[in-house]
Design a protein around this motif. Sequence first.
Motif: not given
Lengths: 244, 244
Positions: B148-149, A176, A156, B225-226, A151-153, A218, A182, B156, B177, B222, A148-149, A146, B229, A180, A191, A170, B152
């Motif tokens: 999906k993308y 995480d 980025r 987000l960085r 991927r964006p982070i 989270s 799937n 949130r 995204s 972008g 897709k959920y 899975e 994080l 949330k 890891f 990351l 999140p």
Amino acid sequence: MMLERGLVFMSDTRTNAGLDDISTFRKMAIWETPGDRSITLMAAGNLATTQAVVSLLDERSKSPGDRAPSLLGVPSMFQAARMVADTLKEVIAQHADTGQRADSTFNATLILGGQIKGGPHRLFLIYPEGNFIEAGRDTPFFQIGETKYGRPILVRAYDPKMSFQAAMKLLLVSFDSTLKANLTVGAPFDFHCYEADSLCTGQTGRVAGDDPYFLSISQGWGQALREALDMLPDFKLGKDPSDA
Amino acid sequence: MMLERGLVFMSDTRTNAGLDDISTFRKMAIWETPGDRSITLMAAGNLATTQAVVSLLDERSKSPGDRAPSLLGVPSMFQAARMVADTLKEVIAQHADTGQRADSTFNATLILGGQIKGGPHRLFLIYPEGNFIEAGRDTPFFQIGETKYGRPILVRAYDPKMSFQAAMKLLLVSFDSTLKANLTVGAPFDFHCYEADSLCTGQTGRVAGDDPYFLSISQGWGQALREALDMLPDFKLGKDPSDA
């Protein structure tokens, strides 16, 4: 994930045969000959297929007398990827032969990465068809399952120069987001941080779902996202009576 | 998206018949009788199906003499959802009859929202099978198409008390995204902010892909987000020589 300083692998441990039948299985396997090579394999897809692949590769690597080549014997990561890909294709073909018509049921996708003495550390994505692609500058990480959920982070925030600690953070944040959304993805997470040119297995471990750090990430991430969004300027509507 | 102060609708405009055949179509339709009702429909899936649904609903609403019920005549949003769902089912059935076997090819999914005098503002997700669900407190927003993308950040950052301006920003970030990951989603984006109890169409418009605000959001997000994080504590590895 491919970094300048090495490779970071992370896999969840949830498998399911339907929503009412989930269980925990390790999806990461590591082969090493300290000082010569360390090879890590992660799997997504049909569990029977991926376990068979790992078992076959394992048996070969443990019977050096065997004429069949072994992951501990191949001269390069490319040859390793080739061997794993052939094994995967073979296993899927066997299952498909014995009855069930060819569809995706027995399919699996693999991520293979590591380093063999004399070559650089490399990362491959192996398809059920038995072909594979390699991570490069433009695509420095692979996801399977899975994807897709989370991927964006990754897109980025990935930075080839990032530390193992930051990369682990990351990846946990990415997992995480998937967690949330799937149910078929679940903690704990295995890891392995492979340090380039160490030619031996690096730090490995398992992050539990109730691990204090993971929980703090989270919760903290949700808060951080909301703050990040607040920092951006609002969209300007001509007029919005509801905000009088 | 359902807010306390109303409803915010946003749809992209890209359709495709294969990666080499993309075009721009409006996927949002609005029916209104100022002072009595405003109803917005968004569509994802087979374009022929969704356009046929909109055209049928349109024709009916324009021929009040017709015995067939109309979106401008139904007494409640529930009845509106029912009518739209029946129309969708009917169109899919017609297509399926004429040759092609029933699979998802002709399918479409719809989001219907609005308010009719005497009732609250409501939001529905309508399935190709002709049944539908309604947004509530626990699920205050619906996504259709590539969901999906962009999910999140919605999960949130959604807040039922947020302003239309903040909601628009959130939806644009969510679309951004998706945009970055799926070629079948593309700007411009159509939007409609319906203000609760106004019983007329609220602010509508279109945000272009090169809209300065959208570009600033896309780039700013972008960066944000960085930074978000970075604010989180790194994962503690026992020891990481590469960070000496």
